[in-house]
Design a protein around this motif. Structure first.
Motif, PDB file in Angstrom:
ATOM      1  N   VAL A   1      -1.021  -7.020  -7.000  1.00 11.02           N
ATOM      2  CA  VAL A   1      -2.424  -7.409  -7.081  1.00 11.02           C
ATOM      3  C   VAL A   1      -2.877  -7.336  -8.533  1.00 11.02           C
ATOM      4  O   VAL A   1      -2.432  -6.457  -9.292  1.00 11.02           O
ATOM      5  CB  VAL A   1      -3.301  -6.496  -6.179  1.00 11.02           C
ATOM      6  N   ILE A   2      -3.714  -8.289  -8.917  1.00 15.96           N
ATOM      7  CA  ILE A   2      -4.318  -8.251 -10.252  1.00 15.96           C
ATOM      8  C   ILE A   2      -5.461  -7.253 -10.210  1.00 15.96           C
ATOM      9  O   ILE A   2      -6.387  -7.405  -9.423  1.00 15.96           O
ATOM     10  CB  ILE A   2      -4.831  -9.650 -10.670  1.00 15.96           C
ATOM     11  N   MET A   3      -5.387  -6.201 -11.045  1.00 16.41           N
ATOM     12  CA  MET A   3      -6.426  -5.172 -10.984  1.00 16.41           C
ATOM     13  C   MET A   3      -7.282  -5.093 -12.247  1.00 16.41           C
ATOM     14  O   MET A   3      -8.249  -4.350 -12.275  1.00 16.41           O
ATOM     15  CB  MET A   3      -5.844  -3.812 -10.585  1.00 16.41           C
ATOM     16  N   ALA A   4      -6.968  -5.910 -13.255  1.00 19.28           N
ATOM     17  CA  ALA A   4      -7.826  -5.975 -14.451  1.00 19.28           C
ATOM     18  C   ALA A   4      -7.482  -7.229 -15.259  1.00 19.28           C
ATOM     19  O   ALA A   4      -6.315  -7.638 -15.303  1.00 19.28           O
ATOM     20  CB  ALA A   4      -7.639  -4.732 -15.314  1.00 19.28           C
ATOM     21  N   VAL A   5      -8.507  -7.824 -15.866  1.00 22.39           N
ATOM     22  CA  VAL A   5      -8.299  -8.899 -16.833  1.00 22.39           C
ATOM     23  C   VAL A   5      -8.408  -8.261 -18.213  1.00 22.39           C
ATOM     24  O   VAL A   5      -9.378  -7.550 -18.497  1.00 22.39           O
ATOM     25  CB  VAL A   5      -9.349 -10.020 -16.666  1.00 22.39           C
ATOM     26  N   ILE A   6      -7.406  -8.481 -19.051  1.00 23.39           N
ATOM     27  CA  ILE A   6      -7.343  -7.773 -20.336  1.00 23.39           C
ATOM     28  C   ILE A   6      -8.212  -8.462 -21.390  1.00 23.39           C
ATOM     29  O   ILE A   6      -8.120  -9.673 -21.583  1.00 23.39           O
ATOM     30  CB  ILE A   6      -5.876  -7.711 -20.827  1.00 23.39           C
ATOM     31  N   ASP A   7      -9.066  -7.672 -22.062  1.00 19.47           N
ATOM     32  CA  ASP A   7      -9.862  -8.178 -23.188  1.00 19.47           C
ATOM     33  C   ASP A   7      -9.055  -8.118 -24.476  1.00 19.47           C
ATOM     34  O   ASP A   7      -8.978  -9.083 -25.209  1.00 19.47           O
ATOM     35  CB  ASP A   7     -11.141  -7.344 -23.362  1.00 19.47           C
ATOM     36  N   HIS A   8      -8.514  -6.925 -24.753  1.00 17.40           N
ATOM     37  CA  HIS A   8      -7.597  -6.844 -25.876  1.00 17.40           C
ATOM     38  C   HIS A   8      -6.622  -5.692 -25.727  1.00 17.40           C
ATOM     39  O   HIS A   8      -6.869  -4.722 -25.023  1.00 17.40           O
ATOM     40  CB  HIS A   8      -8.330  -6.802 -27.219  1.00 17.40           C
ATOM     41  N   LEU A   9      -5.481  -5.858 -26.406  1.00 17.02           N
ATOM     42  CA  LEU A   9      -4.449  -4.836 -26.446  1.00 17.02           C
ATOM     43  C   LEU A   9      -4.328  -4.367 -27.872  1.00 17.02           C
ATOM     44  O   LEU A   9      -4.416  -5.167 -28.818  1.00 17.02           O
ATOM     45  CB  LEU A   9      -3.101  -5.410 -25.995  1.00 17.02           C
ATOM     46  N   SER A  10      -4.115  -3.073 -28.040  1.00 14.22           N
ATOM     47  CA  SER A  10      -3.989  -2.506 -29.379  1.00 14.22           C
ATOM     48  C   SER A  10      -2.772  -1.597 -29.404  1.00 14.22           C
ATOM     49  O   SER A  10      -2.627  -0.723 -28.542  1.00 14.22           O
ATOM     50  CB  SER A  10      -5.272  -1.723 -29.698  1.00 14.22           C
TER      51      SER A  10
ATOM     52  N   ARG B   1      -1.970  -2.493  -2.437  1.00 12.27           N
ATOM     53  CA  ARG B   1      -2.766  -2.602  -1.204  1.00 12.27           C
ATOM     54  C   ARG B   1      -3.994  -1.707  -1.234  1.00 12.27           C
ATOM     55  O   ARG B   1      -4.676  -1.555  -0.216  1.00 12.27           O
ATOM     56  CB  ARG B   1      -1.897  -2.253   0.013  1.00 12.27           C
ATOM     57  N   GLN B   2      -4.316  -1.135  -2.387  1.00 15.50           N
ATOM     58  CA  GLN B   2      -5.453  -0.210  -2.498  1.00 15.50           C
ATOM     59  C   GLN B   2      -6.734  -0.924  -2.913  1.00 15.50           C
ATOM     60  O   GLN B   2      -7.521  -0.404  -3.696  1.00 15.50           O
ATOM     61  CB  GLN B   2      -5.146   0.914  -3.491  1.00 15.50           C
ATOM     62  N   THR B   3      -6.943  -2.139  -2.419  1.00 14.84           N
ATOM     63  CA  THR B   3      -8.219  -2.825  -2.645  1.00 14.84           C
ATOM     64  C   THR B   3      -8.706  -3.317  -1.286  1.00 14.84           C
ATOM     65  O   THR B   3      -7.919  -3.467  -0.344  1.00 14.84           O
ATOM     66  CB  THR B   3      -8.064  -4.037  -3.588  1.00 14.84           C
ATOM     67  N   ASP B   4     -10.006  -3.593  -1.196  1.00 11.41           N
ATOM     68  CA  ASP B   4     -10.556  -4.070   0.084  1.00 11.41           C
ATOM     69  C   ASP B   4      -9.875  -5.358   0.535  1.00 11.41           C
ATOM     70  O   ASP B   4      -9.703  -5.616   1.723  1.00 11.41           O
ATOM     71  CB  ASP B   4     -12.068  -4.320  -0.073  1.00 11.41           C
ATOM     72  N   ILE B   5      -9.491  -6.172  -0.432  1.00  8.85           N
ATOM     73  CA  ILE B   5      -8.961  -7.509  -0.121  1.00  8.85           C
ATOM     74  C   ILE B   5      -7.493  -7.465   0.285  1.00  8.85           C
ATOM     75  O   ILE B   5      -7.001  -8.355   0.971  1.00  8.85           O
ATOM     76  CB  ILE B   5      -9.185  -8.433  -1.354  1.00  8.85           C
ATOM     77  N   THR B   6      -6.767  -6.427  -0.121  1.00  5.99           N
ATOM     78  CA  THR B   6      -5.328  -6.399   0.165  1.00  5.99           C
ATOM     79  C   THR B   6      -4.927  -5.331   1.188  1.00  5.99           C
ATOM     80  O   THR B   6      -3.776  -5.274   1.590  1.00  5.99           O
ATOM     81  CB  THR B   6      -4.528  -6.166  -1.137  1.00  5.99           C
ATOM     82  N   LYS B   7      -5.857  -4.479   1.600  1.00  7.73           N
ATOM     83  CA  LYS B   7      -5.544  -3.362   2.499  1.00  7.73           C
ATOM     84  C   LYS B   7      -4.866  -3.857   3.787  1.00  7.73           C
ATOM     85  O   LYS B   7      -5.308  -4.825   4.411  1.00  7.73           O
ATOM     86  CB  LYS B   7      -6.831  -2.612   2.836  1.00  7.73           C
TER      87      LYS B   7
ATOM     88  N   THR C   1      -6.381   9.303  -9.500  1.00  6.91           N
ATOM     89  CA  THR C   1      -5.766   8.026  -9.123  1.00  6.91           C
ATOM     90  C   THR C   1      -5.724   7.786  -7.612  1.00  6.91           C
ATOM     91  O   THR C   1      -5.351   6.709  -7.174  1.00  6.91           O
ATOM     92  CB  THR C   1      -4.322   7.950  -9.681  1.00  6.91           C
ATOM     93  N   LYS C   2      -6.126   8.780  -6.827  1.00  5.24           N
ATOM     94  CA  LYS C   2      -6.029   8.661  -5.366  1.00  5.24           C
ATOM     95  C   LYS C   2      -6.769   7.422  -4.846  1.00  5.24           C
ATOM     96  O   LYS C   2      -7.904   7.160  -5.251  1.00  5.24           O
ATOM     97  CB  LYS C   2      -6.614   9.920  -4.724  1.00  5.24           C
ATOM     98  N   ASN C   3      -6.124   6.651  -3.975  1.00  6.71           N
ATOM     99  CA  ASN C   3      -6.732   5.473  -3.334  1.00  6.71           C
ATOM    100  C   ASN C   3      -7.163   4.388  -4.311  1.00  6.71           C
ATOM    101  O   ASN C   3      -8.039   3.581  -3.997  1.00  6.71           O
ATOM    102  CB  ASN C   3      -7.937   5.878  -2.479  1.00  6.71           C
ATOM    103  N   ARG C   4      -6.549   4.379  -5.491  1.00 10.91           N
ATOM    104  CA  ARG C   4      -6.878   3.349  -6.474  1.00 10.91           C
ATOM    105  C   ARG C   4      -5.646   2.468  -6.703  1.00 10.91           C
ATOM    106  O   ARG C   4      -4.522   2.952  -6.577  1.00 10.91           O
ATOM    107  CB  ARG C   4      -7.327   3.990  -7.793  1.00 10.91           C
ATOM    108  N   PRO C   5      -5.855   1.187  -7.053  1.00  8.38           N
ATOM    109  CA  PRO C   5      -4.712   0.297  -7.239  1.00  8.38           C
ATOM    110  C   PRO C   5      -4.004   0.535  -8.564  1.00  8.38           C
ATOM    111  O   PRO C   5      -3.987  -0.322  -9.440  1.00  8.38           O
ATOM    112  CB  PRO C   5      -5.340  -1.097  -7.148  1.00  8.38           C
ATOM    113  N   VAL C   6      -3.413   1.710  -8.727  1.00  8.75           N
ATOM    114  CA  VAL C   6      -2.635   2.026  -9.924  1.00  8.75           C
ATOM    115  C   VAL C   6      -1.262   2.472  -9.468  1.00  8.75           C
ATOM    116  O   VAL C   6      -1.108   3.124  -8.438  1.00  8.75           O
ATOM    117  CB  VAL C   6      -3.292   3.130 -10.777  1.00  8.75           C
ATOM    118  N   ASP C   7      -0.249   2.126 -10.226  1.00  9.43           N
ATOM    119  CA  ASP C   7       1.124   2.431  -9.815  1.00  9.43           C
ATOM    120  C   ASP C   7       1.887   3.222 -10.867  1.00  9.43           C
ATOM    121  O   ASP C   7       3.104   3.346 -10.780  1.00  9.43           O
ATOM    122  CB  ASP C   7       1.879   1.148  -9.457  1.00  9.43           C
TER     123      ASP C   7
END
Lengths: 96, 96, 96, 96, 96
Positions: free
Chosen positions: D77-86, D64-70, E69-75
């Motif tokens: 919530v989806i908070m990043a689209v992954i480019d690559h994992l290593s 809930r820490q985004t403007d859209i979900t508060k 991490t405060k107020n950020r969408p990380v868990d």
């Protein structure tokens, strides 16, 4: 949120006073076809969902972000009744 | 919320001061027939539930939304004693 | 809360500054007889628990409801040392 | 956060009013190669992720820490689209 | 908190704006010997942990109790790098 099926109801005379008048439904998590796969749990219904409906439930403190559940000791709420689910372009569940 | 059976009690002399006088019960999650299926856990009882009762427990921060648990380090609370459970129109559990 | 056994200690030089001086113990969840059944996890100790003690731990934001853990990045705290557990009227665990 | 693959969409007419206009996607947790290993769950999309994308999702109150979900009853919530994992110096996943 | 091993890195161009510049590492939960036993997950690193390090991670809202991490969408956040673990008086893990 979890995809779950409403399977039943629960009745309690002795309960936290703030829960008076709240509808508590029994659900089970499902796969994308609507087939139950998980253990039963209970959520507050704010949308008048019916037995057999597939719904989305929000959990934890997120379950208290509605007018009906705010500041109450509930940790799961039905926040949408599902019309249909689509996976990789195919409809896997369609409400009757 | 989880459907759980009260199976026992726990006694502690050394504890967080804010828990003084709180009744801590041992529970196990059950299926809709009231048969235990999960590992034991402990919840605060605010409703004078008895051994053998089927109850609903709220977890996480939701467990602190009662007068008795507010601002205390507890993460599970009994919020209803179950009278009966009904699944797909059939009664699966009835309190004696 | 979970019933857990204290099995060890963890030492860290590099850590969040707000954790300076906090005792971090390794625990494993147990059944009602005090036999470990779960994976190890780490909790802050505020009660001077010892290796081998059975304790209750509170998790999530509930783990921050003590003077010692408030506003710190900890998600588990020992909130009671167990004297004895009783299940269905029988003592299943007794502290030495 | 969980590494998950976007596999589908969900449509609901009846829902919490505060969710109006929010895009709800179906995901499954994956391993580091992007192969799904977990049960399906639903998250709010704020980044216009597409079917097949690997993403990071934040759960619980962190969702809930985004403007859209508060202040809305959503717990993922989806908070990043992954480019690559290593992993251990080797690329295990690369977005097309 | 969980005992976990840092096994990799994740790169994302499209992400929540508040995550800009945060280092996201891939981890797996371990046993007390440092052997991975769980599924991969991702945590924010505030301590400059390296691949192969054993760390403690805090989860849920507790993961947001740091300046970074405060107020950020990380868990999930790394809150300590482990020097050594000791179980029942024996060292089970020692950082190189």
């Amino acid at each position: 949120m979890l995809i779950s099926k409403v399977i039943g109801t629960t009745v309690s005379t002795i309960k936290e006073p703030t829960l008076e008048g709240r509808k508590l439904l029994i659900l089970r998590q499902t796969d994308v076809d609507g087939v139950p796969v998980g253990k039963p749990y209970v959520a507050v219904d704010t949308l008048d969902a019916g037995i057999g409906d597939l719904v989305l439930t929000a959990h934890g403190s997120s379950g208290r972000q509605t007018d009906i559940t705010k500041n109450r000791p509930v940790d799961a709420v039905i926040m949408a009744v599902i019309d249909h689910l689509s996976v990789l372009g195919e409809v896997t569940y369609q409400k009757d």
